[in-house]
Design an enzyme around this catalytic site. Structure first.
Site, PDB file in Angstrom:
ATOM      1  N   ASP A 184       0.945  -1.383  -0.231  1.00 26.94           N
ATOM      2  CA  ASP A 184      -0.366   0.023   0.183  1.00 26.94           C
ATOM      3  C   ASP A 184       1.463   1.405   0.337  1.00 26.94           C
ATOM      4  OD1 ASP A 184      -2.739   1.100   2.282  1.00 26.94           O
ATOM      5  OD2 ASP A 184      -2.352   1.225  -0.456  1.00 26.94           O
ATOM      6  N   SER A 185       0.311   2.462  -0.326  1.00 27.30           N
ATOM      7  CA  SER A 185       1.320   3.908  -0.858  1.00 27.30           C
ATOM      8  C   SER A 185       1.999   4.210   0.976  1.00 27.30           C
ATOM      9  CB  SER A 185      -0.029   4.356  -1.409  1.00 27.30           C
ATOM     10  OG  SER A 185      -0.851   5.025  -0.700  1.00 27.30           O
ATOM     11  N   GLY A 186       0.650   3.908   1.386  1.00 20.16           N
ATOM     12  CA  GLY A 186       0.962   4.792   3.169  1.00 20.16           C
ATOM     13  C   GLY A 186       0.408   5.576   3.477  1.00 20.16           C
ATOM     14  N   GLY A 187      -0.575   6.541   2.804  1.00 13.98           N
ATOM     15  CA  GLY A 187      -1.730   7.692   2.891  1.00 13.98           C
ATOM     16  C   GLY A 187      -2.292   6.891   4.063  1.00 13.98           C
ATOM     17  N   PHE A 188      -3.262   5.851   3.710  1.00 11.77           N
ATOM     18  CA  PHE A 188      -4.255   5.703   4.648  1.00 11.77           C
ATOM     19  C   PHE A 188      -3.533   5.345   5.939  1.00 11.77           C
ATOM     20  CE2 PHE A 188      -8.008   3.781   5.560  1.00 11.77           C
ATOM     21  CZ  PHE A 188      -8.211   2.592   6.565  1.00 11.77           C
ATOM     22  N   ASP A 190      -7.919  -7.714   0.520  1.00 13.43           N
ATOM     23  CA  ASP A 190      -7.190  -7.769   2.036  1.00 13.43           C
ATOM     24  C   ASP A 190      -7.827  -7.594   2.975  1.00 13.43           C
ATOM     25  OD1 ASP A 190      -6.625  -4.788   1.235  1.00 13.43           O
ATOM     26  OD2 ASP A 190      -5.825  -4.988   3.448  1.00 13.43           O
ATOM     27  N   GLY A 227     -11.509   3.456   0.646  1.00 16.97           N
ATOM     28  CA  GLY A 227     -12.686   5.164   0.523  1.00 16.97           C
ATOM     29  C   GLY A 227     -13.730   3.885   1.175  1.00 16.97           C
ATOM     30  N   ASP A 260      -3.202   8.521  -2.092  1.00 15.46           N
ATOM     31  CA  ASP A 260      -4.714   8.442  -1.814  1.00 15.46           C
ATOM     32  C   ASP A 260      -4.394   9.229  -0.987  1.00 15.46           C
ATOM     33  OD1 ASP A 260      -4.161   6.180  -1.121  1.00 15.46           O
ATOM     34  OD2 ASP A 260      -6.475   5.888  -1.433  1.00 15.46           O
ATOM     35  N   CYS A 280     -13.192 -28.167   9.555  1.00 16.48           N
ATOM     36  CA  CYS A 280     -12.026 -27.908   8.428  1.00 16.48           C
ATOM     37  C   CYS A 280     -11.113 -28.623   8.781  1.00 16.48           C
ATOM     38  CB  CYS A 280     -11.555 -26.210   9.944  1.00 16.48           C
ATOM     39  SG  CYS A 280     -10.142 -25.580   8.760  1.00 16.48           S
TER      40      CYS A 280
END
Ligand SMILES: NCc1cc(CSc2ccccc2)c2nc(N)[nH]c(=O)c2c1
Ligand SMILES: [Zn+2]
Length: 373
Positions: free
Chosen positions: A94-98, A268, A218, A148, A306
């Site tokens: 991920d880009s880190g913004g979140f 994810d 978002g 973002d 399972c």
């Protein structure tokens, strides 16, 4: 040569679900897919061999965390994230913004980027779209995300509109700064909050920049699930059919079904690994808090249906004991089971799409899980 090529295998004849294959430099990923999250270059408690054993095809890691510690330059010196963490299959970062918005002590958002204080030691940092791409280029993931802003929920229309337009300008800057498009696929991220016209505007602007894959950001930020499903109803079909669609940070069983049915290929979520460490496991009959006293003398497996390593070899009583005794093996066994449960669910969903019985499978799963009475 494209870093990531999406191959559409089959479209469902009863909904927007599809079967696909993601061809990446580190191997092929069958979609729809659930991707375990390994924030700090490890899927907590799991070795790469155990991840492969339970069927993980691709794992996620985090620009924000790895930038702060140990530093993207150190990971690059180690030969990149694959080598550093001994994982030779695909990785997405991920880009880190979140994470800045949700973890760091956010100081300021400007056109240039975000200024924040580290959650580790309070030191001041600044991440711009260019910096995010520089970090992700150093880490070397097969799929990297545009920088973002994920607006909080709820946010007013005016804020969301200004935010999505800045996210578009940032996406363009990411594309211009990206050094390795032939080995690392940069995905664009669609924002727009819960507003139909703003989602349409963001989708158009991001698609016009032409990325090899698209994420819907978002969502699953606290909104009621019905709103999330409604936003997906009109946003997912806007994304190109011949490119992968990734719904970010979404992963409980019902959200996986509802996302797949609306045409999402990639998911994810930190949920299965996080709740596992707190003693909650996912079973075919719903969630089960194995540390509860009622399981003290329950010598059956976590989930009798399972066939994971934990369920084949241990009982609820034993795993409850481990949790009560604060033993590390407790978190390991619960994590193995929860990840296996979701990976197996996605395998069964892929099979159901192939056999054109996804809606029937959803009904059957929901009844057993307890989503519907
Ligand atoms: N579901 C909320 C969510 C989660 C993540 C994090 S997904 C993730 C987490 C860890 C590692 C890789 C991806 C997001 N990331 C970005 N960039 N934008 C969003 O709008 C957004 C929304
Ligand atoms: Zn199991």
């Amino acid at each position: 040569m494209m870093a990531v090529k999406y191959e559409l295998i089959k479209k469902s004849n009863e909904c927007n679900a599809r079967l696909g294959r993601l061809h990446t430099p580190h191997g092929i990923v069958e979609t729809p897919i659930f991707m375990p999250v390994g924030t700090k270059a490890t899927v907590k408690t799991m070795t790469p061999e155990e991840l492969k054993e339970i069927g993980a095809q691709i794992i996620l890691s985090n620009t924000y965390h790895l930038y702060l510690r140990p530093g993207h330059d150190l990971v690059e010196e180690a030969g990149g994230l694959h080598k550093f963490m001994n994982w030779d299959k695909p990785i997405l970062t991920d880009s880190g913004g979140f994470q800045v918005f949700s973890l760091g002590d956010l100081r300021k958002i400007t056109e240039e980027g975000v200024e924040f204080r580290s959650h580790l030691d309070g030191s001041k940092h600044f991440i711009s779209p260019e910096k995010s791409i520089e970090i992700q280029n150093s880490l070397g993931a097969d799929i990297i995300m545009a920088f973002d802003e994920c607006p909080p929920y709820p946010s007013d229309r005016d804020y969301v509109k200004k935010s999505l337009e800045r996210t578009t300008r940032w996406a363009k800057r990411c594309k211009d700064a990206h050094k390795n498009p032939e080995t690392q696929a940069l995905f664009g991220i669609v924002q727009g909050g819960m507003y139909k016209d703003l989602r349409e505007q963001s989708a158009k602007e991001i698609i016009d920049l032409d990325f090899p894959g698209y994420a819907i950001g978002g969502l699953s930020v606290g909104e009621p699930k019905e709103i999330m499903y409604e936003v997906l109803d009109y946003t997912a079909p806007l994304l190109p059919e011949d490119k992968p669609r990734y719904l970010m940070g979404v992963g409980s069983p019902n959200y996986l079904f509802e996302g797949v049915i609306r045409g999402i290929d990639m998911f994810d979520c930190v949920l299965p690994t996080r709740i596992a460490r707190n003693g909650t496991v996912l079973t075919s009959h719903g969630r089960l808090v194995v540390r509860n006293a009622e399981y003290a003398r329950d010598f059956s497996p976590l989930d009798p249906e399972c066939d994971c390593y934990a369920c084949k070899n241990y009982t609820r009583a034993y795993i409850r004991h481990l949790f009560k005794a604060n033993e590390i093996l407790a978190a390991r066994l619960a994590t193995i089971h929860n990840l296996y449960f979701l990976l197996k669910l996605m395998e069964n969903i892929r099979k159901a799409i192939k056999e054109d019985r996804l809606l029937e499978y959803r009904e059957e799963f929901y009844k057993k899980y307890g989503y519907i009475k």
